[in-house]
Design an enzyme around this catalytic site. Structure first.
Site, short mmCIF file in Angstrom:
data_model
loop_
_atom_site.label_atom_id
_atom_site.label_comp_id
_atom_site.label_asym_id
_atom_site.label_seq_id
_atom_site.Cartn_x
_atom_site.Cartn_y
_atom_site.Cartn_z
N LYS A 157 0.84 -1.22 0.00
CA LYS A 157 0.00 0.00 0.00
C LYS A 157 0.87 1.26 0.00
O LYS A 157 0.62 2.19 -0.76
CB LYS A 157 -0.94 0.01 1.22
N ARG A 204 -10.25 0.52 8.29
CA ARG A 204 -9.76 -0.85 8.47
C ARG A 204 -10.80 -1.72 9.16
O ARG A 204 -10.56 -2.90 9.41
CB ARG A 204 -8.53 -0.76 9.36
N ARG A 228 -1.02 -9.54 12.80
CA ARG A 228 -1.58 -8.47 11.95
C ARG A 228 -2.38 -9.07 10.80
O ARG A 228 -3.43 -8.54 10.41
CB ARG A 228 -0.45 -7.58 11.41
N ARG A 274 10.52 -1.44 11.59
CA ARG A 274 9.34 -1.24 12.43
C ARG A 274 9.28 -2.29 13.53
O ARG A 274 9.59 -3.45 13.30
CB ARG A 274 8.07 -1.31 11.56
N ARG A 287 12.06 -5.12 5.32
CA ARG A 287 11.61 -3.73 5.09
C ARG A 287 12.38 -2.76 5.99
O ARG A 287 12.61 -3.01 7.17
CB ARG A 287 10.11 -3.61 5.39
P1 G5P Z 1 0.06 0.26 8.86
O1 G5P Z 1 1.28 1.08 8.93
O2 G5P Z 1 -1.08 0.72 8.03
P2 G5P Z 1 -0.15 -2.29 7.50
O3 G5P Z 1 0.07 -3.50 8.34
O4 G5P Z 1 -1.51 -2.09 7.00
O5 G5P Z 1 0.53 -1.17 8.40
P3 G5P Z 1 2.12 -2.04 6.01
O6 G5P Z 1 2.87 -3.03 6.88
O7 G5P Z 1 2.47 -0.60 6.13
O8 G5P Z 1 0.61 -2.25 6.18
P4 G5P Z 1 2.05 -1.85 3.13
O9 G5P Z 1 2.05 -0.37 3.26
O10 G5P Z 1 0.88 -2.51 2.52
O11 G5P Z 1 2.35 -2.56 4.51
O12 G5P Z 1 3.32 -2.33 2.33
P5 G5P Z 1 4.68 -1.55 1.89
O13 G5P Z 1 5.34 -0.95 3.09
O14 G5P Z 1 4.42 -0.70 0.72
O15 G5P Z 1 5.51 -2.82 1.38
C1 G5P Z 1 5.96 -3.79 2.31
C2 G5P Z 1 7.42 -4.14 1.96
O16 G5P Z 1 7.43 -4.84 0.71
C3 G5P Z 1 8.35 -2.93 1.76
O17 G5P Z 1 9.64 -3.24 2.23
C4 G5P Z 1 8.38 -2.75 0.20
O18 G5P Z 1 9.59 -2.13 -0.23
C5 G5P Z 1 8.29 -4.22 -0.24
N1 G5P Z 1 7.70 -4.44 -1.55
C6 G5P Z 1 6.69 -3.78 -2.17
N2 G5P Z 1 6.43 -4.34 -3.37
C7 G5P Z 1 7.28 -5.40 -3.51
C8 G5P Z 1 7.48 -6.38 -4.53
O19 G5P Z 1 6.84 -6.40 -5.58
N3 G5P Z 1 8.45 -7.32 -4.28
C9 G5P Z 1 9.20 -7.33 -3.13
N4 G5P Z 1 10.12 -8.28 -2.95
N5 G5P Z 1 9.02 -6.41 -2.14
C10 G5P Z 1 8.08 -5.47 -2.33
O20 G5P Z 1 -0.50 -0.02 10.30
C11 G5P Z 1 0.34 -0.40 11.34
C12 G5P Z 1 -0.47 -0.62 12.61
O21 G5P Z 1 -1.08 0.61 13.00
C13 G5P Z 1 -2.40 0.38 13.52
C14 G5P Z 1 -2.53 -1.13 13.64
O22 G5P Z 1 -2.04 -1.52 14.89
C15 G5P Z 1 -1.62 -1.62 12.50
O23 G5P Z 1 -1.18 -2.96 12.69
N6 G5P Z 1 -3.39 0.96 12.60
C16 G5P Z 1 -4.71 0.94 12.80
N7 G5P Z 1 -5.48 0.44 13.79
C17 G5P Z 1 -6.80 0.59 13.67
N8 G5P Z 1 -7.40 1.20 12.62
C18 G5P Z 1 -6.67 1.72 11.60
N9 G5P Z 1 -7.27 2.33 10.55
C19 G5P Z 1 -5.27 1.61 11.67
N10 G5P Z 1 -4.26 2.00 10.85
C20 G5P Z 1 -3.13 1.59 11.42
MG MG Z 2 2.19 0.99 4.89
#
Ligand code: G5P
Ligand code: MG
Length: 223
Positions: free
Chosen positions: A19, A93, A171, A160, A127
Site C-alpha cells: 500500500k 480498516r 496483523r 518497524r 523492510r
Molecule cells: P500500517 O502502517 O497501516 P499495515 O500492516 O496495514 O501497516 P504495512 O505493513 O504498512 O501495512 P504496506 O504499506 O501494505 O504494509 O506495504 P509496503 O510498506 O508498501 O511494502 C511492504 C514491503 O514490501 C516494503 O519493504 C516494500 O519495499 C516491499 N515491496 C513492495 N512491493 C514489492 C514487490 O513487488 N516485491 C518485493 N520483494 N518487495 C516489495 O498499520 C500499522 C499498525 O497501526 C495500527 C494497527 O495496529 C496496525 O497494525 N493501525 C490501525 N489500527 C486501527 N485502525 C486503523 N485504521 C489503523 N491504521 C493503522
Molecule cells: Mg504501509
C-alpha cells in the site's frame, strides 16, 4: 497529472501488500494527497504524544487501535485538507471506520491489493523505513542508494517494531477478521477494484491505467 476535480480514494490490502509503495507512485503520478494511518500513528509514537504513548503497545502487539481513536485522528486530518484530492492508506480498516468516513465523504474508488500472505511474510522482515516521510525500502526489492540511509534526506532508516514474524502473523489475522469485511462493504457500493499479483511492478501498470480512466471520467456531485 493532477485531477481537475476532487477525487477521493482508498487503498486497501493486507499488511505488506505494498500500500505504501503503490501510494508513493499514485501520489507522484496523479498528485493526490497521501494520508497513511500507520505513518500518522508512528509519528505520534516518535513524538511521544499522549496518543502515541497509549497506542504503542497495541500496535507493537499487532492489534488494531480502537475505532473511535482512529476515526477522530484521520477525520480531523481530512477536514484540514479541505477540497483536496486524497488517497487514504490504512484507513478504514473496520466496517465501523468505513461508516464513520461515509458520514463525511463519499469515496470515488477503493483499490484493493490482493497479494498472497506467503509473499508478504518474506517482504516484511527485509523492510526498512524513513520514519519522518514514511518512505519505504526493501533490501531485495527497492534498496536505498546508500545502505541504511534515506535517499532524499540521508537520514538513518529504521525497522518497524511490528515487523517481527510473530507480530506479522497477528496483523494478518486482524486483517482477516476485521478488515476483509470492509472489502465487502465497498464491493456492495460498487466502488471496489481488486488487483491481484505477487509483484508491485506487475500490478502497477494495471492500477495506473485504471486510475487514468477513473480520473478522466466525470463524477457525480463534483464541479
Ligand atoms: P500500517 O502502517 O497501516 P499495515 O500492516 O496495514 O501497516 P504495512 O505493513 O504498512 O501495512 P504496506 O504499506 O501494505 O504494509 O506495504 P509496503 O510498506 O508498501 O511494502 C511492504 C514491503 O514490501 C516494503 O519493504 C516494500 O519495499 C516491499 N515491496 C513492495 N512491493 C514489492 C514487490 O513487488 N516485491 C518485493 N520483494 N518487495 C516489495 O498499520 C500499522 C499498525 O497501526 C495500527 C494497527 O495496529 C496496525 O497494525 N493501525 C490501525 N489500527 C486501527 N485502525 C486503523 N485504521 C489503523 N491504521 C493503522
Ligand atoms: Mg504501509
Amino acid at each position: 497529472m493532477v485531477p481537475h476535480t476532487v477525487f477521493r480514494a482508498v487503498i486497501m490490502g493486507p499488511p505488506g501488500s505494498g500500500k505504501g509503495t503503490v501510494s508513493a507512485r499514485i501520489t507522484a503520478t496523479f498528485g493526490l494527497k497521501h494520508l497513511s494511518s500507520g505513518d500518522l500513528l508512528r509519528a505520534n509514537i516518535k513524538a511521544k504524544t499522549e496518543l502515541g504513548l497509549l497506542m504503542k503497545s497495541c500496535i507493537d502487539q499487532g492489534h488494531l487501535v480502537p475505532d473511535g481513536v482512529m476515526s477522530r485522528l484521520i477525520l480531523s486530518d481530512l477536514r484540514g485538507l479541505g477540497r483536496t484530492s486524497w488517497l487514504l492508506d490504512g484507513f478504514p480498516r473496520t466496517v465501523a471506520q468505513a461508516e464513520a468516513l461515509d458520514k463525511l465523504y463519499s469515496v470515488d474508488s477503493v483499490v484493493n491489493l490482493d497479494v498472497p500472505f506467503q509473499t508478504i511474510k518474506q517482504r516484511l522482515t527485509s523492510r526498512w523505513i524513513h520514519l519522518a516521510s514514511g518512505r519505504v525500502y526493501n533490501i531485495d526489492f527497492n534498496p536505498p542508494k546508500v545502505a541504511g540511509l534515506d535517499d532524499v534526506t540521508g537520514e538513518p532508516l529504521v525497522q518497524r517494531d511490528d515487523d517481527t514474524p510473530e507480530t506479522v502473523t497477528l496483523r494478518l489475522k486482524a486483517y482477516q477478521t476485521k478488515t476483509e469485511p470492509v472489502l465487502e462493504y465497498y464491493r456492495s457500493k460498487g466502488v471496489l477494484e481488486t488487483f491481484s499479483g505477487t509483484e508491485t511492478n506487475k500490478i502497477w501498470p494495471h492500477l495506473r491505467a485504471f486510475l487514468d480512466k477513473k480520473l478522466l471520467a466525470p463524477r457525480e456531485g463534483v464541479a
